[in-house]
Design a protein around this motif. Structure first.
Motif, PDB file in Angstrom:
ATOM      1  N   GLY A 171      -3.624 -11.621  -0.447  1.00 40.61           N
ATOM      2  CA  GLY A 171      -4.586 -10.882   0.345  1.00 40.61           C
ATOM      3  C   GLY A 171      -4.419 -11.137   1.828  1.00 40.61           C
ATOM      4  N   GLY A 172      -4.981 -10.223   2.644  1.00 40.18           N
ATOM      5  CA  GLY A 172      -4.965 -10.388   4.090  1.00 40.18           C
ATOM      6  C   GLY A 172      -5.766 -11.610   4.513  1.00 40.18           C
ATOM      7  N   PHE A 173      -5.412 -12.185   5.652  1.00 44.15           N
ATOM      8  CA  PHE A 173      -6.049 -13.433   6.080  1.00 44.15           C
ATOM      9  C   PHE A 173      -7.468 -13.202   6.579  1.00 44.15           C
ATOM     10  CE2 PHE A 173      -4.168 -11.874  10.030  1.00 44.15           C
ATOM     11  CZ  PHE A 173      -5.133 -12.165  10.984  1.00 44.15           C
ATOM     12  N   SER A 174      -8.241 -14.262   6.633  1.00 45.29           N
ATOM     13  CA  SER A 174      -9.617 -14.236   7.116  1.00 45.29           C
ATOM     14  C   SER A 174      -9.625 -14.484   8.620  1.00 45.29           C
ATOM     15  CB  SER A 174     -10.422 -15.323   6.390  1.00 45.29           C
ATOM     16  OG  SER A 174     -11.736 -15.386   6.868  1.00 45.29           O
ATOM     17  N   ARG A 175     -10.146 -13.518   9.395  1.00 46.89           N
ATOM     18  CA  ARG A 175     -10.089 -13.670  10.851  1.00 46.89           C
ATOM     19  C   ARG A 175     -11.429 -14.139  11.421  1.00 46.89           C
ATOM     20  NH1 ARG A 175      -8.303 -10.672  14.362  1.00 46.89           N
ATOM     21  NH2 ARG A 175      -6.900  -9.256  13.305  1.00 46.89           N
ATOM     22  N   ASN A 176     -11.348 -14.934  12.529  1.00 49.28           N
ATOM     23  CA  ASN A 176     -12.553 -15.421  13.202  1.00 49.28           C
ATOM     24  C   ASN A 176     -12.647 -14.941  14.638  1.00 49.28           C
ATOM     25  OD1 ASN A 176     -10.670 -16.971  14.500  1.00 49.28           O
ATOM     26  ND2 ASN A 176     -11.636 -18.942  14.094  1.00 49.28           N
ATOM     27  N   SER A 177     -11.790 -13.986  15.003  1.00 48.50           N
ATOM     28  CA  SER A 177     -11.830 -13.396  16.332  1.00 48.50           C
ATOM     29  C   SER A 177     -11.818 -11.880  16.186  1.00 48.50           C
ATOM     30  CB  SER A 177     -10.631 -13.864  17.164  1.00 48.50           C
ATOM     31  OG  SER A 177      -9.421 -13.494  16.524  1.00 48.50           O
ATOM     32  N   SER A 178     -12.234 -11.203  17.228  1.00 49.89           N
ATOM     33  CA  SER A 178     -12.343  -9.753  17.161  1.00 49.89           C
ATOM     34  C   SER A 178     -10.981  -9.117  16.883  1.00 49.89           C
ATOM     35  CB  SER A 178     -12.908  -9.229  18.483  1.00 49.89           C
ATOM     36  OG  SER A 178     -13.333  -7.891  18.354  1.00 49.89           O
ATOM     37  N   GLY A 179     -10.953  -8.221  15.903  1.00 51.98           N
ATOM     38  CA  GLY A 179      -9.708  -7.571  15.546  1.00 51.98           C
ATOM     39  C   GLY A 179      -9.873  -6.724  14.304  1.00 51.98           C
ATOM     40  N   PRO A 180      -8.866  -5.911  13.976  1.00 57.62           N
ATOM     41  CA  PRO A 180      -8.938  -5.034  12.809  1.00 57.62           C
ATOM     42  C   PRO A 180      -8.798  -5.801  11.504  1.00 57.62           C
ATOM     43  CG  PRO A 180      -6.767  -4.908  13.788  1.00 57.62           C
ATOM     44  CD  PRO A 180      -7.597  -5.775  14.701  1.00 57.62           C
ATOM     45  N   GLY A 181      -8.977  -5.085  10.397  1.00 49.06           N
ATOM     46  CA  GLY A 181      -8.696  -5.660   9.088  1.00 49.06           C
ATOM     47  C   GLY A 181      -7.269  -6.172   9.017  1.00 49.06           C
ATOM     48  N   THR A 182      -7.007  -7.077   8.087  1.00 47.77           N
ATOM     49  CA  THR A 182      -5.700  -7.740   8.025  1.00 47.77           C
ATOM     50  C   THR A 182      -4.924  -7.308   6.788  1.00 47.77           C
ATOM     51  OG1 THR A 182      -6.686  -9.668   6.939  1.00 47.77           O
ATOM     52  CG2 THR A 182      -6.546  -9.708   9.342  1.00 47.77           C
ATOM     53  N   ALA A 183      -3.618  -7.175   6.948  1.00 41.89           N
ATOM     54  CA  ALA A 183      -2.766  -6.600   5.913  1.00 41.89           C
ATOM     55  C   ALA A 183      -2.428  -7.602   4.815  1.00 41.89           C
ATOM     56  CB  ALA A 183      -1.478  -6.079   6.532  1.00 41.89           C
ATOM     57  N   PRO A 184      -2.396  -7.152   3.558  1.00 42.42           N
ATOM     58  CA  PRO A 184      -1.922  -7.995   2.464  1.00 42.42           C
ATOM     59  C   PRO A 184      -0.405  -8.086   2.472  1.00 42.42           C
ATOM     60  CG  PRO A 184      -2.476  -5.824   1.637  1.00 42.42           C
ATOM     61  CD  PRO A 184      -2.825  -5.827   3.097  1.00 42.42           C
ATOM     62  N   ARG A 185       0.115  -8.955   1.624  1.00 44.48           N
ATOM     63  CA  ARG A 185       1.562  -9.126   1.481  1.00 44.48           C
ATOM     64  C   ARG A 185       1.940  -8.924   0.011  1.00 44.48           C
ATOM     65  NH1 ARG A 185       0.812  -8.769   6.118  1.00 44.48           N
ATOM     66  NH2 ARG A 185       1.449 -10.161   7.820  1.00 44.48           N
ATOM     67  N   GLY A 186       3.166  -8.487  -0.219  1.00 39.45           N
ATOM     68  CA  GLY A 186       3.610  -8.271  -1.591  1.00 39.45           C
ATOM     69  C   GLY A 186       2.936  -7.047  -2.184  1.00 39.45           C
ATOM     70  N   TYR A 187       2.567  -7.138  -3.459  1.00 44.15           N
ATOM     71  CA  TYR A 187       1.985  -6.011  -4.173  1.00 44.15           C
ATOM     72  C   TYR A 187       0.602  -6.377  -4.717  1.00 44.15           C
ATOM     73  CZ  TYR A 187       6.703  -4.150  -3.968  1.00 44.15           C
ATOM     74  OH  TYR A 187       7.918  -3.705  -3.523  1.00 44.15           O
ATOM     75  N   GLY A 188      -0.353  -5.472  -4.521  1.00 46.70           N
ATOM     76  CA  GLY A 188      -1.657  -5.601  -5.158  1.00 46.70           C
ATOM     77  C   GLY A 188      -2.682  -6.461  -4.465  1.00 46.70           C
ATOM     78  N   GLY A 189      -2.376  -7.031  -3.310  1.00 48.97           N
ATOM     79  CA  GLY A 189      -3.353  -7.856  -2.608  1.00 48.97           C
ATOM     80  C   GLY A 189      -4.411  -7.019  -1.916  1.00 48.97           C
ATOM     81  N   GLY A 190      -5.611  -7.581  -1.754  1.00 50.14           N
ATOM     82  CA  GLY A 190      -6.669  -6.907  -1.024  1.00 50.14           C
ATOM     83  C   GLY A 190      -6.523  -7.115   0.479  1.00 50.14           C
ATOM     84  N   ALA A 191      -7.030  -6.163   1.249  1.00 49.90           N
ATOM     85  CA  ALA A 191      -6.999  -6.280   2.700  1.00 49.90           C
ATOM     86  C   ALA A 191      -8.100  -7.217   3.182  1.00 49.90           C
ATOM     87  CB  ALA A 191      -7.167  -4.912   3.345  1.00 49.90           C
ATOM     88  N   GLY A 192      -7.836  -7.943   4.278  1.00 50.35           N
ATOM     89  CA  GLY A 192      -8.854  -8.763   4.904  1.00 50.35           C
ATOM     90  C   GLY A 192      -9.773  -7.912   5.771  1.00 50.35           C
ATOM     91  N   GLY A 193     -11.028  -8.327   5.904  1.00 49.63           N
ATOM     92  CA  GLY A 193     -12.015  -7.545   6.631  1.00 49.63           C
ATOM     93  C   GLY A 193     -11.879  -7.644   8.142  1.00 49.63           C
ATOM     94  N   GLY A 194     -12.267  -6.567   8.830  1.00 46.90           N
ATOM     95  CA  GLY A 194     -12.257  -6.558  10.281  1.00 46.90           C
ATOM     96  C   GLY A 194     -13.438  -7.327  10.857  1.00 46.90           C
ATOM     97  N   LEU A 195     -13.356  -7.639  12.146  1.00 48.83           N
ATOM     98  CA  LEU A 195     -14.429  -8.355  12.843  1.00 48.83           C
ATOM     99  C   LEU A 195     -14.529  -7.818  14.263  1.00 48.83           C
ATOM    100  CD1 LEU A 195     -15.271 -12.107  12.684  1.00 48.83           C
ATOM    101  CD2 LEU A 195     -15.093 -10.989  14.912  1.00 48.83           C
ATOM    102  N   SER A 196     -15.757  -7.530  14.710  1.00 49.38           N
ATOM    103  CA  SER A 196     -15.988  -6.990  16.042  1.00 49.38           C
ATOM    104  C   SER A 196     -16.996  -7.832  16.797  1.00 49.38           C
ATOM    105  CB  SER A 196     -16.513  -5.548  15.942  1.00 49.38           C
ATOM    106  OG  SER A 196     -17.004  -5.088  17.192  1.00 49.38           O
TER     107      SER A 196
END
Length: 208
Positions: free
Chosen positions: A162-187
Motif C-alpha cells: 500500500g501507499g505510505f502514510s503521510r504527515n505533511s500536506s500532499g496528495p494520496g500516495t501510490a501503491p507498489r506492485g499489484y493490488g495494494g491500496g492507495a495512501g490517503g491525501g492530507l491538506s
C-alpha cells in the motif's frame, strides 16, 4: 503467462495440447484514496484504501473448459478532495479462483483544527481457491490540530504494498506492485488530489 492489463481475456486450452495442469494465481485490485482541501490554518487527513484479496489453485487440464474467462481488476479510482476513492475490481480465472478488490478510502473528515480521527477501511474477505486470503485494511487518519495530522497508509496485498502514510500536506500516495491500496491525501490549507489503487493481475503457470 501473465495477464496484467486491466480487462477481460480468454485462456484457450487448445493452444497448449501438451498441457497437464495449470496453477493460477489471482490478485484483486486495491482501493483508491481521497484527496483533501482544508481551509487556511485547518487540516484534513484521509484514510488509505484497502488492499485486494488473493487466491490460487492447481487445476487439472481435464477440468478446464475449452475457453476460460480471465478478468483483471482495475485499481480503484482516485477520489476528489470531497469524494471517496473508488473500490478496486475483482480478478478471476473462470469460476475456479476469484479474488475480490479492496474498498476505497472515505472522505468524511471535515476541515478543522480540533483533534479527530477517521476510521480505517476493512480489507475484503478471502475469495475462492485452494488457498485464498483477504486484502489488508486501509489505515485510519488522524488530525491533532490545524497543523499536525497523519493520512492513512494503503492496505497491503499478497502481491503488492500500500501507499505510505503521510504527515505533511500532499496528495494520496501510490501503491507498489499489484493490488495494494492507495495512501490517503492530507491538506493543511492546500488542495490535494487523491490516488488510484493498484491494479490486479492473473498469473497462469503451465505444466505438461
Amino acid at each position: 503467462m501473465e495477464f496484467k492489463n486491466v480487462g477481460n481475456f480468454q485462456f484457450r486450452k487448445a493452444d497448449y495440447p501438451w498441457l497437464a495442469r495449470v496453477k493460477v494465481r489471482v490478485q484483486g485490485a486495491g482501493g483508491g484514496a481521497a484527496g483533501a482541501d482544508a481551509a487556511t490554518n485547518e487540516l484534513i487527513a484521509r484514510p488509505g484504501g484497502a488492499g485486494g484479496g488473493y487466491g490460487e489453485r492447481l487445476i487439472d487440464a481435464a477440468d478446464l473448459a475449452a475457453v476460460e474467462s480471465v478478468v483483471v481488476g482495475a485499481g480503484g479510482t482516485a477520489g476528489t478532495t470531497t469524494a471517496p476513492g473508488g473500490a478496486g475490481g475483482s480478478s478471476s480465472f473462470g469460476g475456479f479462483v476469484i479474488a475480490p478488490g479492496g474498498d476505497g478510502g472515505t472522505a468524511n473528515m471535515d476541515s478543522g483544527a480540533t483533534p479527530v480521527t477517521s476510521n480505517g477501511i476493512p480489507g475484503p474477505f478471502a475469495g475462492s481457491g485452494d488457498w485464498a486470503t483477504g486484502g489488508g485494511a486501509g489505515g485510519g487518519a488522524i488530525r491533532l490540530n490545524g497543523s499536525w495530522g497523519l493520512g492513512g497508509a494503503g492496505g497491503e496485498s499478497h502481491m503488492g504494498h500500500g501507499g505510505f502514510s503521510r504527515n505533511s500536506s500532499g496528495p494520496g500516495t501510490a501503491p507498489r506492485g499489484y493490488g495494494g491500496g492507495a495512501g490517503g491525501g492530507l491538506s493543511t490549507g492546500s488542495s490535494e488530489g487523491g490516488m488510484a489503487g493498484g491494479e490486479g493481475i492473473v498469473i497462469v503457470e503451465l505444466y505438461g
